[in-house]
Design a protein around this motif. Structure first.
Motif, PDB file in Angstrom:
ATOM      1  N   ILE A   1       0.799  -1.247  -0.067  1.00 14.92           N
ATOM      2  CA  ILE A   1       0.118  -0.196   0.006  1.00 14.92           C
ATOM      3  C   ILE A   1       0.884   1.416   0.152  1.00 14.92           C
ATOM      4  O   ILE A   1       2.034   1.178   0.431  1.00 14.92           O
ATOM      5  N   LYS A   2       0.593   2.427  -0.451  1.00 12.39           N
ATOM      6  CA  LYS A   2       1.146   3.646  -0.616  1.00 12.39           C
ATOM      7  C   LYS A   2       0.755   4.582   0.759  1.00 12.39           C
ATOM      8  O   LYS A   2      -0.572   4.713   0.720  1.00 12.39           O
ATOM      9  N   ARG A   3       1.757   4.733   1.302  1.00 10.72           N
ATOM     10  CA  ARG A   3       1.477   5.783   2.440  1.00 10.72           C
ATOM     11  C   ARG A   3       2.161   6.893   2.176  1.00 10.72           C
ATOM     12  O   ARG A   3       3.591   6.836   2.180  1.00 10.72           O
ATOM     13  N   ARG A   4       1.667   8.224   1.931  1.00 12.61           N
ATOM     14  CA  ARG A   4       2.373   9.376   1.443  1.00 12.61           C
ATOM     15  C   ARG A   4       3.125   8.938   0.356  1.00 12.61           C
ATOM     16  O   ARG A   4       2.718   8.487  -0.770  1.00 12.61           O
ATOM     17  N   SER A   5       4.656   8.845   0.551  1.00 13.66           N
ATOM     18  CA  SER A   5       5.495   8.821  -0.790  1.00 13.66           C
ATOM     19  C   SER A   5       6.292   7.654  -0.669  1.00 13.66           C
ATOM     20  O   SER A   5       7.064   7.313  -1.566  1.00 13.66           O
ATOM     21  N   LYS A   6       5.800   6.828  -0.022  1.00 13.56           N
ATOM     22  CA  LYS A   6       6.628   5.444   0.352  1.00 13.56           C
ATOM     23  C   LYS A   6       5.594   4.265   0.108  1.00 13.56           C
ATOM     24  O   LYS A   6       4.415   4.249   0.346  1.00 13.56           O
ATOM     25  N   THR A   7       6.036   3.074  -0.171  1.00 15.00           N
ATOM     26  CA  THR A   7       5.275   1.668  -0.278  1.00 15.00           C
ATOM     27  C   THR A   7       5.478   1.019   1.063  1.00 15.00           C
ATOM     28  O   THR A   7       6.462   0.776   1.503  1.00 15.00           O
ATOM     29  N   VAL A   8       4.457   0.483   1.549  1.00 11.71           N
ATOM     30  CA  VAL A   8       4.335  -0.265   2.690  1.00 11.71           C
ATOM     31  C   VAL A   8       3.858  -1.511   2.460  1.00 11.71           C
ATOM     32  O   VAL A   8       2.977  -1.795   1.780  1.00 11.71           O
TER      33      VAL A   8
END
Length: 157
Positions: free
Chosen positions: A132-139
């Motif tokens: 999932i994308k959280r702000r500018s990074k992928t988690v």
């Protein structure tokens, strides 16, 4: 008769029909909207179903429902495609969705939210792994199957 019982009976009636017609049974809903009851049967096949597929299944299912008469009240029968955002319910649905963008609603929050959208990276029968994308990074998020209230394919914007 309960909604679950109706869908069980309808599933038994429709399975031989969808097999004969070479389509997949995706879902069955028996629901009340306003004053009307609806029996919705969702079917699919590789490349998608068309109006003729839906019509053939509807006609045959209607005959079976008339013969068995499992639903005591009046209802509308609808046979259609599940659409682009088809539900994911069975293990085969999740397996087929690996690599696709999905929406997952949970019974309790994970990472501070009860809903998540992302790419389904893997499914092992016990949990989903989502990117999932959280702000500018992928988690990466591991979601235990018992925490999932609803899951479906989603359109990525």
């Amino acid at each position: 008769m309960t909604r679950d019982r109706v869908t069980e009976i309808v599933e038994r009636l429709v399975l031989p029909i969808v097999e004969r017609e070479a389509v997949e049974l995706v879902d069955i809903e028996y629901t009340k909207e306003g004053k009307n009851w609806y029996l919705r049967v969702y079917i699919d096949k590789p490349g998608g179903v068309d109006i003729d597929d839906c019509s053939r299944v509807s006609e045959q299912l209607s005959e079976e429902l008339d013969r068995v008469d499992p639903i005591p009240n009046a209802y509308f029968l609808e046979v259609s495609s599940p659409g682009a955002e088809r539900p994911l319910k069975r293990p085969a649905d999740f397996e087929r969705a690996v690599g696709r963008y999905v929406h997952v609603s949970l019974y309790e929050p994970l990472m501070g939210a009860k809903t998540h959208e992302g790419t389904l990276v893997s499914y092992d029968g016990e949990r989903l792994i989502l990117e999932i994308k959280r702000r500018s990074k992928t988690v990466t998020l591991a979601v235990p199957m018992e925490k999932i209230a609803h899951a479906r394919l989603a359109l990525e914007w």
